[in-house]
Design a protein around this motif. Sequence first.
Motif, PDB file in Angstrom:
ATOM      1  N   THR A 543      39.425  92.313  27.617  1.00 59.02           N
ATOM      2  CA  THR A 543      39.613  92.761  28.975  1.00 59.02           C
ATOM      3  C   THR A 543      38.650  91.797  29.893  1.00 59.02           C
ATOM      4  N   LYS A 544      39.191  91.992  31.194  1.00 57.14           N
ATOM      5  CA  LYS A 544      38.549  90.765  31.979  1.00 57.14           C
ATOM      6  C   LYS A 544      39.052  89.202  31.707  1.00 57.14           C
ATOM      7  N   PHE A 545      40.336  88.967  31.212  1.00 61.01           N
ATOM      8  CA  PHE A 545      40.526  87.722  30.908  1.00 61.01           C
ATOM      9  C   PHE A 545      40.802  86.761  31.741  1.00 61.01           C
ATOM     10  N   ASP A 546      41.149  87.570  33.029  1.00 49.84           N
ATOM     11  CA  ASP A 546      41.368  86.610  34.152  1.00 49.84           C
ATOM     12  C   ASP A 546      40.203  86.039  34.957  1.00 49.84           C
ATOM     13  N   THR A 547      39.062  86.458  34.533  1.00 47.26           N
ATOM     14  CA  THR A 547      37.776  85.943  35.063  1.00 47.26           C
ATOM     15  C   THR A 547      36.967  84.775  34.349  1.00 47.26           C
ATOM     16  N   ILE A 548      37.558  84.349  33.137  1.00 45.59           N
ATOM     17  CA  ILE A 548      36.773  83.328  32.325  1.00 45.59           C
ATOM     18  C   ILE A 548      37.240  81.965  32.622  1.00 45.59           C
ATOM     19  N   ASP A 549      38.364  81.571  33.115  1.00 46.24           N
ATOM     20  CA  ASP A 549      38.845  80.241  33.181  1.00 46.24           C
ATOM     21  C   ASP A 549      39.161  79.655  31.804  1.00 46.24           C
ATOM     22  N   ASP A 550      38.505  78.707  31.260  1.00 44.06           N
ATOM     23  CA  ASP A 550      39.020  78.261  29.974  1.00 44.06           C
ATOM     24  C   ASP A 550      37.982  78.484  28.882  1.00 44.06           C
ATOM     25  N   ARG A 551      36.951  79.496  29.317  1.00 42.46           N
ATOM     26  CA  ARG A 551      35.948  79.852  28.338  1.00 42.46           C
ATOM     27  C   ARG A 551      36.508  81.182  27.539  1.00 42.46           C
ATOM     28  N   VAL A 552      37.271  80.813  26.638  1.00 44.08           N
ATOM     29  CA  VAL A 552      38.108  81.859  25.785  1.00 44.08           C
ATOM     30  C   VAL A 552      37.540  82.079  24.379  1.00 44.08           C
ATOM     31  N   GLY A 553      36.146  81.756  24.178  1.00 48.74           N
ATOM     32  CA  GLY A 553      35.700  81.789  23.070  1.00 48.74           C
ATOM     33  C   GLY A 553      35.496  83.183  22.355  1.00 48.74           C
ATOM     34  N   ALA A 554      35.345  84.081  23.348  1.00 50.85           N
ATOM     35  CA  ALA A 554      35.197  85.545  22.774  1.00 50.85           C
ATOM     36  C   ALA A 554      36.377  85.957  21.747  1.00 50.85           C
ATOM     37  N   ALA A 555      37.711  85.279  22.275  1.00 50.89           N
ATOM     38  CA  ALA A 555      38.762  85.995  21.599  1.00 50.89           C
ATOM     39  C   ALA A 555      38.602  85.260  20.168  1.00 50.89           C
ATOM     40  N   LEU A 556      38.067  83.937  19.890  1.00 50.80           N
ATOM     41  CA  LEU A 556      37.832  83.559  18.596  1.00 50.80           C
ATOM     42  C   LEU A 556      36.829  84.125  17.860  1.00 50.80           C
ATOM     43  N   SER A 557      35.843  84.523  18.393  1.00 44.49           N
ATOM     44  CA  SER A 557      34.715  85.138  18.054  1.00 44.49           C
ATOM     45  C   SER A 557      35.046  86.556  17.255  1.00 44.49           C
ATOM     46  N   MET A 558      35.587  87.235  18.154  1.00 43.35           N
ATOM     47  CA  MET A 558      36.192  88.800  17.748  1.00 43.35           C
ATOM     48  C   MET A 558      37.158  88.759  16.628  1.00 43.35           C
ATOM     49  N   THR A 559      37.931  87.584  16.794  1.00 47.43           N
ATOM     50  CA  THR A 559      39.075  87.597  15.627  1.00 47.43           C
ATOM     51  C   THR A 559      38.475  87.287  14.276  1.00 47.43           C
ATOM     52  N   TYR A 560      37.610  86.327  14.547  1.00 47.06           N
ATOM     53  CA  TYR A 560      36.965  85.683  13.093  1.00 47.06           C
ATOM     54  C   TYR A 560      36.138  86.840  12.440  1.00 47.06           C
ATOM     55  N   ILE A 561      35.516  87.591  13.226  1.00 46.63           N
ATOM     56  CA  ILE A 561      34.462  88.474  12.826  1.00 46.63           C
ATOM     57  C   ILE A 561      35.215  89.624  11.824  1.00 46.63           C
ATOM     58  N   THR A 562      36.258  90.235  12.664  1.00 49.66           N
ATOM     59  CA  THR A 562      36.983  91.298  12.344  1.00 49.66           C
ATOM     60  C   THR A 562      38.336  90.850  11.323  1.00 49.66           C
ATOM     61  N   GLY A 563      38.627  89.634  11.486  1.00 51.74           N
ATOM     62  CA  GLY A 563      40.156  89.378  10.735  1.00 51.74           C
ATOM     63  C   GLY A 563      41.333  90.166  11.362  1.00 51.74           C
ATOM     64  N   GLN A 564      41.123  90.741  12.525  1.00 45.76           N
ATOM     65  CA  GLN A 564      42.228  91.578  13.139  1.00 45.76           C
ATOM     66  C   GLN A 564      42.712  90.943  14.544  1.00 45.76           C
ATOM     67  N   PRO A 565      43.980  91.132  14.677  1.00 48.94           N
ATOM     68  CA  PRO A 565      44.364  90.405  15.839  1.00 48.94           C
ATOM     69  C   PRO A 565      44.188  90.974  17.263  1.00 48.94           C
ATOM     70  N   ILE A 566      44.281  90.224  18.346  1.00 46.64           N
ATOM     71  CA  ILE A 566      44.072  90.755  19.762  1.00 46.64           C
ATOM     72  C   ILE A 566      45.332  91.153  20.225  1.00 46.64           C
ATOM     73  N   VAL A 567      45.511  92.459  20.376  1.00 44.27           N
ATOM     74  CA  VAL A 567      46.978  93.128  20.376  1.00 44.27           C
ATOM     75  C   VAL A 567      47.188  92.888  21.948  1.00 44.27           C
ATOM     76  N   PHE A 568      46.007  93.178  22.723  1.00 43.33           N
ATOM     77  CA  PHE A 568      46.576  92.995  24.305  1.00 43.33           C
ATOM     78  C   PHE A 568      45.387  92.146  24.833  1.00 43.33           C
ATOM     79  N   VAL A 569      45.701  91.646  26.195  1.00 36.13           N
ATOM     80  CA  VAL A 569      44.800  91.171  26.952  1.00 36.13           C
ATOM     81  C   VAL A 569      44.939  91.740  28.463  1.00 36.13           C
ATOM     82  N   GLY A 570      43.746  92.027  29.081  1.00 37.99           N
ATOM     83  CA  GLY A 570      43.904  92.577  30.466  1.00 37.99           C
ATOM     84  C   GLY A 570      43.414  91.520  31.325  1.00 37.99           C
TER      85      GLY A 570
END
Length: 592
Positions: A543-570
């Motif tokens: 969520t709140k993907f529109d507020t981070i500009d190019d700091r998209v590291g949370a997407a990488l961190s969450m996917t790396y930890i769980t091995g599961q995909p990001i299904v949607f982005v708010g």
Amino acid sequence: MLDQFTIATKGGVVLWSKGYTDISGTPVDSLIRDVLIQNTRASSTKYHSGPYSVQWTFANELNVIFVAVYQKILQLPYLEELLRLVKRHFVARFAQEIKELADPDNAEFPSFDAFDEEFEQVWRAVEERYEKEKKEMKSVPRKFENTKKFQSTAKGAKLELEELAQAGEMEIGRKQPGKMRTWNERKKGGEEDGKKKGKKKGKENRVWEGKMTKEAMQELDFSGKKADTENDSARVAALVDESSKGVRTKDGVYEVADVAERSSDFQLLDEEGEQDTPKGIFGMFKSLTSGRVLSKELLSEPMARMREHLATKNVATDIADEICQTVAQSLVGVRIGGLQNIRKLIEQSMETALTRILTPVSSTDIIRDIDNANSNGRPYTMAFVGVNGVGKSTNLSKVCYWLLQNNKRVLIAACDTFRSGAVEQLRVHVRNLRALSENQSVEIFERGYGKDSAGIARDAISFGASNGFDVVLIDTAGRMQDNEPLMRALSKLVSVNSPDKILFVGEALVGNEAVDQLQKFNQAMRDFSGQSRPRQIDGIILTKFDTIDDRVGAALSMTYITGQPIVFVGTGQTYTDLRKMNVSHVIRALLR
């Protein structure tokens, strides 16, 4: 008052400095030696050296530090704002010159003396702004004439009587003699006075704090009033952004748009790639000469900078370390042929590693999974879990809107029986979704507050199966990852109902916290399930993907930890602000 302001590289090369008094000792050198070089973790951007205090800020993209030195006994509350503005002005003016310093072939050291006048202007502007705000915040003392003590004096009492007389409330001076009235005049006048006075008004009941009066309740009762349908329609229509709607495929499936379409303001990594001089983060490899074999020692410094670069993009520190180690190991022993080849080699290796992490390993085609579940005579169930305040209910309603566009019958299970107003929030979403969609097949299943959420979810699934619903969306209460009682309740809900998809809703703003949240959510569902094969998180909604500009590291961190995909982005507040994550877009933003 400042004693010194210095701008230097993180390696200690002074680019510009201005002193206002003689300084005993070397506080700037002490800062670089004790904090930067030794990598001491400071609790703030302040450092004390002898009689001086040092405050600093970084321009990470250029490896430049801005340092202000002042007497420890002084309080300079505007210093943080001064550092921020000086950084902005200096980087905007000398960004190209700073980049040329990293070029080993560049023998000339650029001059930054032209910044003297601009610095003085910025400093004066910051001080003037602070003094202005300080004056506005100061309360002006009241005059003695405006106090109650003045009213108790003879002069104050006389002045108050004169003001009352001017207002017509009383007469000042001697009473004028009046004409004697006859008995009939007095009788008539008494009757008129009685009519004017009328019936004596009784004492009004006291309204206690927290109690509502009858009049206030009538004002809030809209049941008997005619609804303003035009305003209601306009309000509901504003919940859909027509420009951000998805598209329909040839098969008639409504798909949400790609997040890159809403992120055109991103300045992605330069794709021309045919210039002799490397750009962006890959400029750190310019010091390597052609024809050499890459070794661990040669790659240690560039990978340290790469690790720092990923950290500035909100990638968790441990994950950035592991990714850089993996890339470095893949490059050890590779012979390089030229600067252009170096850039391409590093870029390809990093992109390969990031693509492998971010590419889904399981199916993200939820519509197909729903059809498979429905063919077996049961509804498809999705549980939304996460910490407090990340937008679970809001993004559940966005997913519901997407499902309604695909002609699915949706039942929302209100299993957040803990937060006050959670059920009412879902009711509002259901009412809005019915008004916005041609397909109005959405209902809410709720049992109020204080009930067992696992039991409500079980009853909702049974109700959905018996009434022909295609999908059951389970809304759960927000809970911190360290709250054991609530984590046990979540594990019980998952174990009892075994939802088809468990979606973790997390914020794109977090960095290291994302790792802790996901690890503890998965651990709780393992430890408290009581099953031999416990369920874990199956996917992520960011969520709140529109507020981070190019700091998209949370997407990488969450996917790396769980091995599961990001299904949607708010990406916003309307029901159409739901996106699919573009892997290539995230990679370019990370490496920019």
